[in-house]
Structure formats: C-alpha cells, structure tokens
Motif scaffolding. Structure first.
Motif, PDB file in Angstrom:
ATOM      1  N   ALA A   1       2.419   0.160 -48.074  1.00 47.18           N
ATOM      2  CA  ALA A   1       3.318   0.475 -46.969  1.00 47.18           C
ATOM      3  C   ALA A   1       4.705  -0.116 -47.215  1.00 47.18           C
ATOM      4  O   ALA A   1       5.726   0.543 -46.971  1.00 47.18           O
TER       5      ALA A   1
ATOM      6  N   LEU B   1       8.279   1.952 -47.438  1.00 47.20           N
ATOM      7  CA  LEU B   1       9.378   1.676 -46.525  1.00 47.20           C
ATOM      8  C   LEU B   1      10.634   1.219 -47.266  1.00 47.20           C
ATOM      9  O   LEU B   1      11.756   1.591 -46.891  1.00 47.20           O
TER      10      LEU B   1
ATOM     11  N   PHE C   1      15.886   7.748 -42.385  1.00 46.19           N
ATOM     12  CA  PHE C   1      15.735   6.381 -41.891  1.00 46.19           C
ATOM     13  C   PHE C   1      17.083   5.673 -41.895  1.00 46.19           C
ATOM     14  O   PHE C   1      17.924   5.911 -42.771  1.00 46.19           O
TER      15      PHE C   1
ATOM     16  N   LEU D   1       7.777  -3.916 -39.020  1.00 44.34           N
ATOM     17  CA  LEU D   1       7.034  -2.651 -39.057  1.00 44.34           C
ATOM     18  C   LEU D   1       5.653  -2.848 -39.669  1.00 44.34           C
ATOM     19  O   LEU D   1       4.664  -2.269 -39.196  1.00 44.34           O
TER      20      LEU D   1
ATOM     21  N   TRP E   1       1.182   1.762 -39.688  1.00 40.07           N
ATOM     22  CA  TRP E   1       1.381   2.443 -40.971  1.00 40.07           C
ATOM     23  C   TRP E   1       0.056   2.784 -41.646  1.00 40.07           C
ATOM     24  O   TRP E   1       0.003   3.609 -42.559  1.00 40.07           O
TER      25      TRP E   1
ATOM     26  N   LYS F   1      -1.212   6.237 -43.176  1.00 42.24           N
ATOM     27  CA  LYS F   1      -0.159   7.230 -42.989  1.00 42.24           C
ATOM     28  C   LYS F   1       0.546   7.547 -44.300  1.00 42.24           C
ATOM     29  O   LYS F   1       0.878   6.651 -45.087  1.00 42.24           O
TER      30      LYS F   1
ATOM     31  N   TYR G   1       4.490   5.222 -42.685  1.00 38.55           N
ATOM     32  CA  TYR G   1       5.025   5.107 -41.323  1.00 38.55           C
ATOM     33  C   TYR G   1       4.466   6.220 -40.451  1.00 38.55           C
ATOM     34  O   TYR G   1       3.981   7.240 -40.947  1.00 38.55           O
TER      35      TYR G   1
ATOM     36  N   ALA H   1       8.050   2.935 -36.114  1.00 35.42           N
ATOM     37  CA  ALA H   1       9.107   3.409 -37.009  1.00 35.42           C
ATOM     38  C   ALA H   1      10.084   4.348 -36.313  1.00 35.42           C
ATOM     39  O   ALA H   1      11.211   4.547 -36.786  1.00 35.42           O
TER      40      ALA H   1
END
Length: 210
Positions: A103, A107, A145, A156, A162, A165, A169, A175
C-alpha cells in the motif's frame, strides 16, 4: 422486472443473477440500483498479468475469465456478472495492496500524480439460458491525487481501508480527502460502473431493469 426462460419441460424459470465477486463494495453498488444477487460466487482464477500485458487488456481479460469460469460451473439458467478494476500509471499495473508495504509503494507513486482506473464489467449467461446475451463494457476514469506528505501517507496506512484495494486506496475511504480531481465514473473506481452495468442488464431479453 423478472426474466423467465423455458425449461425442457416447458416450465418458466426465472434466471438467477450471480455475482462473480465477494466484494462487499460491488454488492452495495448493485443494491444502490435496486438489485440483490441471488448468489455470490467468487471466481477462483489466476490473476497474474501476462508478460507485457497492458492494463486495458488485463482488466478485460480478468472480467471475462471470471464471468465465464463461474458460468461454466452452473447448470441452471443464470446471468453471471463479473468485474475487474485495475489502477494504472501509464502502462504499469499497480498491485492490489495485500500488506502495508505494498500500500505504501502504491501511495508513494500516486502522490501528486494523475492515474487511470480501468474497470471492466462482463455479463455472461449460463449454457442453460439460451436467450441470455454476453456483453462487456470497459470504463476508464482519470483520478488525480494531491501531493502526499510522509505523515499523510502514514495516516492513510493507519486507517487501514487500503487492504485488498487495487492501487492501495479506496475512493470511498480516507483517501477521498486527498483526491484533487476525478474525471469519469466514481462507481467504477469503487468497483462497478453503475450506468454501464445497468445498460448491460437492460439489454438482456425482456429487460432486467426498468
């Protein structure tokens, strides 16, 4: 509206609506347009991208394989609905975040950038529903983003939504407070493009939806 089909004995049987996914997000989205799957049967397939496979082709292949795999296991009249969502940076497919490190990886790469979410949706009738129609749609949505600080990324990750996903996110999660722009279908980013799904269902014999 309920569909029906003829069995060999001449009896009318309503075809089942089968969702080839255990995603609670997709179930909730279907309920939003007034549909509840008769069955939820996740497809057990290999989701490894082929070498050199681009995001668009991968999303379409995954949704089609899920639908056909589940349809092949059913011996009764049914329409199988399957979908696959891919987060892409250019030609690169970002992984589904199954752990915190993955994750974070996603991100950090999405921070301050525009990316594409591709969701493919497929409907496939079982062999015993001969009047059912195969259909497919691909929906592309651009998501941008804001630039994330290390502290914001940690926040986050701590939120935890997350997990599982694509891209690390959830649009419907924490998010959302960092998404500066979205052009396309929000429901597709969540997991199921509602307009396109409804159109596919309306295209079935007799009309699945009003």
């Amino acid at each position: 509206m309920t569909l029906s089909c003829q069995t060999q004995a001449g009896q009318n049987v309503a075809p089942l609506l089968v969702l080839a996914s255990a995603s609670p997000r997709r179930i909730a989205l279907l309920e939003q347009i007034g549909l509840t799957p008769d069955r939820v049967l996740p497809a057990n397939i290999d989701e490894t991208p082929a070498k050199g496979e681009v995001p668009r082709v991968y999303a379409q292949r995954m949704a089609a394989e899920k639908a056909r795999t589940v349809a092949s296991t059913l011996g009764e009249p049914a329409l199988v609905l399957a979908a696959d969502t891919v987060v892409a940076l250019g030609r690169r497919i970002l992984p589904k975040a199954e752990d915190r490190d993955t994750a974070r990886f996603c991100l950090e790469r999405l921070s301050g950038r525009r990316h594409t979410v591709l969701t493919s949706v497929v409907v496939a009738p079982t062999a015993s529903w001969v009047s059912g129609r195969y259909g497919a749609r691909l929906v592309e949505t651009a998501v941008t983003f804001s630039r994330l600080t290390p502290y914001q990324i940690d926040a986050l990750l701590d939120a935890g939504d997350w997990s599982g996903k694509a891209g690390g996110y959830a649009l419907q999660g924490h998010a959302a407070g960092f998404i500066r722009a979205l052009s396309g279908s929000a429901s597709a980013v969540i997991g199921l493009p509602l307009f396109e799904t409804a159109q596919l269902l309306r295209g079935q014999p007799g009309g699945w939806l009003a």
